[in-house]
Scaffold this active site. Sequence first.
Site, PDB file in Angstrom:
ATOM      1  CE  LYS A  13      41.602  44.787  37.632  1.00 34.72           C
ATOM      2  NZ  LYS A  13      42.355  43.689  38.265  1.00 34.72           N
ATOM      3  NE  ARG A  89      37.771  43.971  47.729  1.00 34.78           N
ATOM      4  CZ  ARG A  89      38.871  43.779  47.037  1.00 34.78           C
ATOM      5  NH1 ARG A  89      39.123  44.520  45.981  1.00 34.78           N
ATOM      6  NH2 ARG A  89      39.721  42.839  47.368  1.00 34.78           N
ATOM      7  CB  THR A  95      42.084  38.938  44.219  1.00 34.94           C
ATOM      8  OG1 THR A  95      41.703  39.996  45.108  1.00 34.94           O
ATOM      9  CG2 THR A  95      43.085  39.471  43.212  1.00 34.94           C
ATOM     10  NE  ARG A 106      37.983  40.462  40.639  1.00 30.95           N
ATOM     11  CZ  ARG A 106      38.376  41.160  41.692  1.00 30.95           C
ATOM     12  NH1 ARG A 106      38.248  40.673  42.921  1.00 30.95           N
ATOM     13  NH2 ARG A 106      38.905  42.359  41.526  1.00 30.95           N
ATOM     14  CG  ASN A 116      41.094  40.311  38.725  1.00 30.54           C
ATOM     15  OD1 ASN A 116      41.221  41.348  38.072  1.00 30.54           O
ATOM     16  ND2 ASN A 116      41.496  40.208  39.981  1.00 30.54           N
ATOM     17  CG  HIS A 119      40.599  48.115  41.328  1.00 29.39           C
ATOM     18  ND1 HIS A 119      41.537  47.581  42.180  1.00 29.39           N
ATOM     19  CD2 HIS A 119      40.205  49.303  41.875  1.00 29.39           C
ATOM     20  CE1 HIS A 119      41.716  48.418  43.190  1.00 29.39           C
ATOM     21  NE2 HIS A 119      40.922  49.464  43.033  1.00 29.39           N
TER      22      HIS A 119
END
Length: 153
Positions: A13, A89, A95, A106, A116, A119
């Site tokens: 991001k 993941r 998240t 993260r 965060n 994605h």
Amino acid sequence: MSNTKERTFICIKPDAVQRGLIGKIFERFEQRGYKLVAMKMLKATKSHLEIHYQELQGKPFFNDLVGYMSSGPVIAMVWEGLDVVKQARQMLGATNPLNSMPGTIRGDFSIQTGRNIVHGSDSLPSAEREITHWFKPEELCEWSSATATWVYE
């Protein structure tokens, strides 16, 4: 059981791009043994992101999310390997970064949900949809990794 050709979509991001974290995030996937099959840097349009995040339309944070994701460049990637959707993941962490364990991307590099840094597809159907939304078929590079025999039995 998943096969070694499973693919997932990962998007670094704008906050991570601005903070110079591209290499650190990329390195986690390479070191784990996953194979990169596509990558590009772009500034995503709001309409592109509205389609990407269509399942979140109607949520109170939707417009802020689309605005944030279109505020700067992102790095869109496709990674391939055994159980890569689920494993990616886990590598990313929760998240909400405050719920992420140290050692996750993260957990190590972010603090707030709205920033965060990355994605990742949450399921195989989502990965397939996201990959086709962000990449043309000819942008996916089919290649054999010389290290595959050292990663897989």
